[in-house]
Design a protein around this motif. Structure first.
Motif, short mmCIF file in Angstrom:
data_model
loop_
_atom_site.label_atom_id
_atom_site.label_comp_id
_atom_site.label_asym_id
_atom_site.label_seq_id
_atom_site.Cartn_x
_atom_site.Cartn_y
_atom_site.Cartn_z
N GLU A 71 0.83 -1.18 0.00
CA GLU A 71 0.00 0.00 0.00
C GLU A 71 0.87 1.24 0.00
O GLU A 71 1.87 1.30 0.71
N GLY A 72 0.52 2.21 -0.81
CA GLY A 72 1.32 3.42 -0.87
C GLY A 72 0.49 4.63 -1.21
O GLY A 72 -0.74 4.57 -1.22
N ASN B 33 -2.77 1.08 -4.86
CA ASN B 33 -2.11 -0.19 -5.11
C ASN B 33 -0.81 0.04 -5.85
O ASN B 33 -0.80 0.50 -6.98
N GLU B 34 0.27 -0.27 -5.22
CA GLU B 34 1.57 -0.02 -5.82
C GLU B 34 1.94 -1.14 -6.79
O GLU B 34 1.17 -2.03 -7.07
N LYS B 35 3.16 -1.13 -7.25
CA LYS B 35 3.65 -2.11 -8.23
C LYS B 35 3.48 -3.53 -7.69
O LYS B 35 3.54 -3.78 -6.50
N LEU B 36 3.29 -4.46 -8.60
CA LEU B 36 3.19 -5.86 -8.26
C LEU B 36 4.57 -6.50 -8.28
O LEU B 36 5.34 -6.31 -9.21
#
Lengths: 115, 116
Positions: free
Chosen positions: B96-97, B101-104
């Motif tokens: 979480e950022g 939803n941040e990079k996978l």
């Protein structure tokens, strides 16, 4: 409702050349991410674009650059190609709403072979 | 930085057998967890996702996964597999950022082969 589309499907280049890959996001999506998937590996995050700016970047050299256009489509550029750049390049899109449940949708990928 | 481990590289099962694919992640903060599937010749598709709440998550095609926070695990299960489940399965995590939803971050994948 078209999903994420990518072009071309396949590409063959030689070392030292430059390549441009293209991505059109799913309808309604405004955020585009690029991933590199080497043979036998999981996808690795290259970078993400939103509002025509690079917002996040993974551990890739500056030879990898990108662009996002006002219609949200995106390009991935790779300069001075190396043999190790041979991979499947995936584009993923999502809506930038701050809802944490937003899901990324992936395109079919572009298979790049560097000889 | 987060990382994901999938210990089963290739799993071979007969139809109707039960399936469990392991996934462990490494990250100290709040994470979101995913399983993606890549059928032969097709693109990555989301099977299921966990963000919060009930740690037992149900997805498409009869798959489910259980988030065990104390074990940093998110194993994928299916009680009875079918030949059509033959595919590559990827576990992924995002932190979480600021941007939601941040990079996978993906694991290396598990190739599942179902024998009719």
């Amino acid at each position: 409702d078209a999903g994420v589309t990518q072009s071309p499907t396949h590409l063959i280049k030689t070392r030292g050349q430059q390549v441009t890959l293209r991505c059109s996001p799913k309808s309604g999506h405004d955020t585009v991410s690029w991933y590199q998937q080497a043979l036998g590996q999981g996808p690795q995050f290259i970078f993400q674009y939103y509002e025509e700016e690079e917002r996040q970047r993974g551990n890739f050299p500056d030879r990898f650059s990108g662009h996002q256009f006002p219609n949200y489509s995106s390009e991935l550029n790779v300069n001075a190609l190396l043999l190790g750049d041979s991979a499947l390049y995936l584009c993923a899109s999502r809506y930038n709403g701050r809802r944490i449940t937003d899901t990324q949708y992936f395109g079919p990928g572009t298979r790049l072979t560097v000889l | 930085a987060q990382s994901v481990s999938q210990h089963n590289h290739h799993v071979i099962l007969s139809e109707a057998a039960s399936l469990e694919l392991g996934c462990n992640y490494s990250y100290g903060g709040t994470v979101n967890l995913f399983w993606y599937v890549q059928y032969p010749g097709q693109h990555l598709q989301l099977l299921l996702k966990y963000f919060s709440g009930d740690p037992l998550v149900k997805g498409i095609k009869g798959f489910e996964a259980e988030f065990i926070k104390s074990k940093f695990s998110f194993n994928l299960r299916k009680p009875s597999v079918q030949w059509s489940d033959t595919a590559e399965y990827f576990c992924a995590v995002s932190a979480e950022g600021v941007f939601g939803n941040e990079k996978l971050t993906f694991g290396t994948g598990t190739r599942l082969t179902i024998i009719p």
